[in-house]
Design an enzyme around this catalytic site. Structure first.
Site, PDB file in Angstrom:
ATOM      1  N   GLY A   1      -8.542   1.138 -12.280  1.00 45.74           N
ATOM      2  CA  GLY A   1      -8.033  -0.199 -12.551  1.00 45.74           C
ATOM      3  C   GLY A   1      -6.576  -0.348 -12.155  1.00 45.74           C
ATOM      4  O   GLY A   1      -5.910   0.607 -11.740  1.00 45.74           O
ATOM      5  N   ALA A   2      -6.087  -1.562 -12.296  1.00 44.39           N
ATOM      6  CA  ALA A   2      -4.686  -1.854 -12.005  1.00 44.39           C
ATOM      7  C   ALA A   2      -3.792  -1.033 -12.926  1.00 44.39           C
ATOM      8  O   ALA A   2      -4.081  -0.877 -14.118  1.00 44.39           O
ATOM      9  CB  ALA A   2      -4.409  -3.348 -12.196  1.00 44.39           C
ATOM     10  N   ARG A   3      -2.716  -0.477 -12.366  1.00 44.55           N
ATOM     11  CA  ARG A   3      -1.729   0.304 -13.100  1.00 44.55           C
ATOM     12  C   ARG A   3      -2.329   1.525 -13.788  1.00 44.55           C
ATOM     13  O   ARG A   3      -1.842   1.989 -14.805  1.00 44.55           O
ATOM     14  CB  ARG A   3      -1.016  -0.564 -14.156  1.00 44.55           C
ATOM     15  CG  ARG A   3      -0.229  -1.688 -13.569  1.00 44.55           C
ATOM     16  CD  ARG A   3       1.092  -1.162 -13.009  1.00 44.55           C
ATOM     17  NE  ARG A   3       1.478  -1.953 -11.859  1.00 44.55           N
ATOM     18  CZ  ARG A   3       1.582  -1.487 -10.623  1.00 44.55           C
ATOM     19  NH1 ARG A   3       1.329  -0.255 -10.357  1.00 44.55           N
ATOM     20  NH2 ARG A   3       1.947  -2.255  -9.650  1.00 44.55           N
TER      21      ARG A   3
ATOM     22  N   SER B   1      -2.393   5.395  -7.379  1.00 42.39           N
ATOM     23  CA  SER B   1      -1.505   5.556  -6.224  1.00 42.39           C
ATOM     24  C   SER B   1      -0.564   6.738  -6.421  1.00 42.39           C
ATOM     25  O   SER B   1      -0.351   7.539  -5.505  1.00 42.39           O
ATOM     26  CB  SER B   1      -0.681   4.286  -5.983  1.00 42.39           C
ATOM     27  OG  SER B   1      -1.515   3.231  -5.589  1.00 42.39           O
TER      28      SER B   1
ATOM     29  N   ALA C   1      -0.361   1.301   4.981  1.00 44.07           N
ATOM     30  CA  ALA C   1      -0.102   0.246   4.002  1.00 44.07           C
ATOM     31  C   ALA C   1      -0.909  -0.997   4.341  1.00 44.07           C
ATOM     32  O   ALA C   1      -0.821  -1.513   5.451  1.00 44.07           O
ATOM     33  CB  ALA C   1       1.391  -0.082   3.991  1.00 44.07           C
ATOM     34  N   THR C   2      -1.675  -1.474   3.380  1.00 44.95           N
ATOM     35  CA  THR C   2      -2.497  -2.657   3.609  1.00 44.95           C
ATOM     36  C   THR C   2      -1.921  -3.910   2.962  1.00 44.95           C
ATOM     37  O   THR C   2      -2.372  -5.012   3.257  1.00 44.95           O
ATOM     38  CB  THR C   2      -3.925  -2.433   3.065  1.00 44.95           C
ATOM     39  OG1 THR C   2      -3.856  -2.219   1.652  1.00 44.95           O
ATOM     40  CG2 THR C   2      -4.583  -1.232   3.734  1.00 44.95           C
TER      41      THR C   2
ATOM     42  N   HIS D   1       7.176   0.882  -3.867  1.00 42.19           N
ATOM     43  CA  HIS D   1       6.267   1.922  -3.358  1.00 42.19           C
ATOM     44  C   HIS D   1       6.927   2.690  -2.222  1.00 42.19           C
ATOM     45  O   HIS D   1       6.844   3.919  -2.164  1.00 42.19           O
ATOM     46  CB  HIS D   1       4.955   1.300  -2.862  1.00 42.19           C
ATOM     47  CG  HIS D   1       3.893   1.207  -3.901  1.00 42.19           C
ATOM     48  ND1 HIS D   1       2.958   2.191  -4.083  1.00 42.19           N
ATOM     49  CD2 HIS D   1       3.615   0.245  -4.809  1.00 42.19           C
ATOM     50  CE1 HIS D   1       2.136   1.835  -5.058  1.00 42.19           C
ATOM     51  NE2 HIS D   1       2.513   0.664  -5.518  1.00 42.19           N
TER      52      HIS D   1
ATOM     53  N   ARG E   1       8.141   6.880  -2.096  1.00 46.12           N
ATOM     54  CA  ARG E   1       7.634   7.875  -1.147  1.00 46.12           C
ATOM     55  C   ARG E   1       8.738   8.789  -0.627  1.00 46.12           C
ATOM     56  O   ARG E   1       8.501   9.974  -0.434  1.00 46.12           O
ATOM     57  CB  ARG E   1       6.918   7.193   0.015  1.00 46.12           C
ATOM     58  CG  ARG E   1       5.577   6.644  -0.383  1.00 46.12           C
ATOM     59  CD  ARG E   1       4.746   6.270   0.807  1.00 46.12           C
ATOM     60  NE  ARG E   1       5.294   5.187   1.604  1.00 46.12           N
ATOM     61  CZ  ARG E   1       5.146   3.900   1.357  1.00 46.12           C
ATOM     62  NH1 ARG E   1       4.479   3.509   0.287  1.00 46.12           N
ATOM     63  NH2 ARG E   1       5.654   2.990   2.148  1.00 46.12           N
TER      64      ARG E   1
ATOM     65  N   GLU F   1       1.936  -0.257   8.919  1.00 40.80           N
ATOM     66  CA  GLU F   1       1.381  -1.480   8.333  1.00 40.80           C
ATOM     67  C   GLU F   1       0.047  -1.780   9.019  1.00 40.80           C
ATOM     68  O   GLU F   1      -0.006  -1.907  10.239  1.00 40.80           O
ATOM     69  CB  GLU F   1       2.346  -2.651   8.548  1.00 40.80           C
ATOM     70  CG  GLU F   1       3.761  -2.409   8.043  1.00 40.80           C
ATOM     71  CD  GLU F   1       3.887  -2.522   6.540  1.00 40.80           C
ATOM     72  OE1 GLU F   1       3.038  -3.171   5.911  1.00 40.80           O
ATOM     73  OE2 GLU F   1       4.852  -1.948   6.010  1.00 40.80           O
TER      74      GLU F   1
END
Length: 171
Positions: free
Chosen positions: A9-11, A15, A33-34, A49, A53, A61
């Site tokens: 889920g979100a958060r 990632s 990256a999308t 983000h 990194r 991208e």
């Protein structure tokens, strides 16, 4: 080549965990990256983000042409995230089935370690609007296809991982 899917889920921390797993491999690493910075909040999220990194990462991208970017990448690759990519494909009026099939083929042909991040959006309420339901269903189909194509799949909740197994009806 080893491929992994981090779904949650979100958060949930997916990632961050995928990045940590990638950084355990020798670099340099490629980040596909999308996301697109359509508004200030998303532009800020993208910047955070990117800052997280640090050195050793090359960012490419690829809001729509993800399969091509996977095929062209060198070294270990992290894709973040498939549901943002799916949003770009759907809202751009592209053929979702064709793009998804190309993505799954690119995953299967990957020449380098590949880690993918995706949101699980099917655990909540049924969306009120048709586009929301269409997206939820397309994301579920995409996650199933990608999970079938990777070597390992991790479900991420509260920063913790649960390994997912393929179902064997004979077991």
């Amino acid at each position: 080549m080893a491929t992994s899917l981090f779904v949650g889920g979100a958060r949930s921390g997916k990632s961050r965990l995928a990045q940590a797993a990638m950084e355990a491999l020798p670099g340099p690493w490629t980040y596909l990256a999308t996301a697109q910075g359509w508004d200030a909040e998303m532009a800020d999220r993208i910047a955070r983000h990117r800052a997280d990194r640090g050195a050793g990462w090359r960012t490419v991208e690829c809001p729509v042409d993800l399969a091509q970017a996977i095929g062209a990448a060198e070294g270990p690759v992290l894709v973040d995230c498939l549901t943002l990519w799916l949003t770009n494909v759907m809202l751009g009026g592209h053929d979702v089935a064709r793009h998804s099939a190309a993505l799954v083929a690119a995953i299967g042909a990957a020449r380098h370690p590949l880690m993918l991040v995706s949101n699980e959006v099917g655990l909540g309420i049924v969306p009120e609007h048709a586009l929301g339901r269409e997206f939820r269903d397309a994301a579920g189909r995409l996650n199933q296809a990608v999970a079938a194509a990777v070597d390992r799949c991790w479900f991420v909740v509260a920063g913790m991982v649960l390994p997912l197994e393929r179902f064997d009806p004979a077991a």
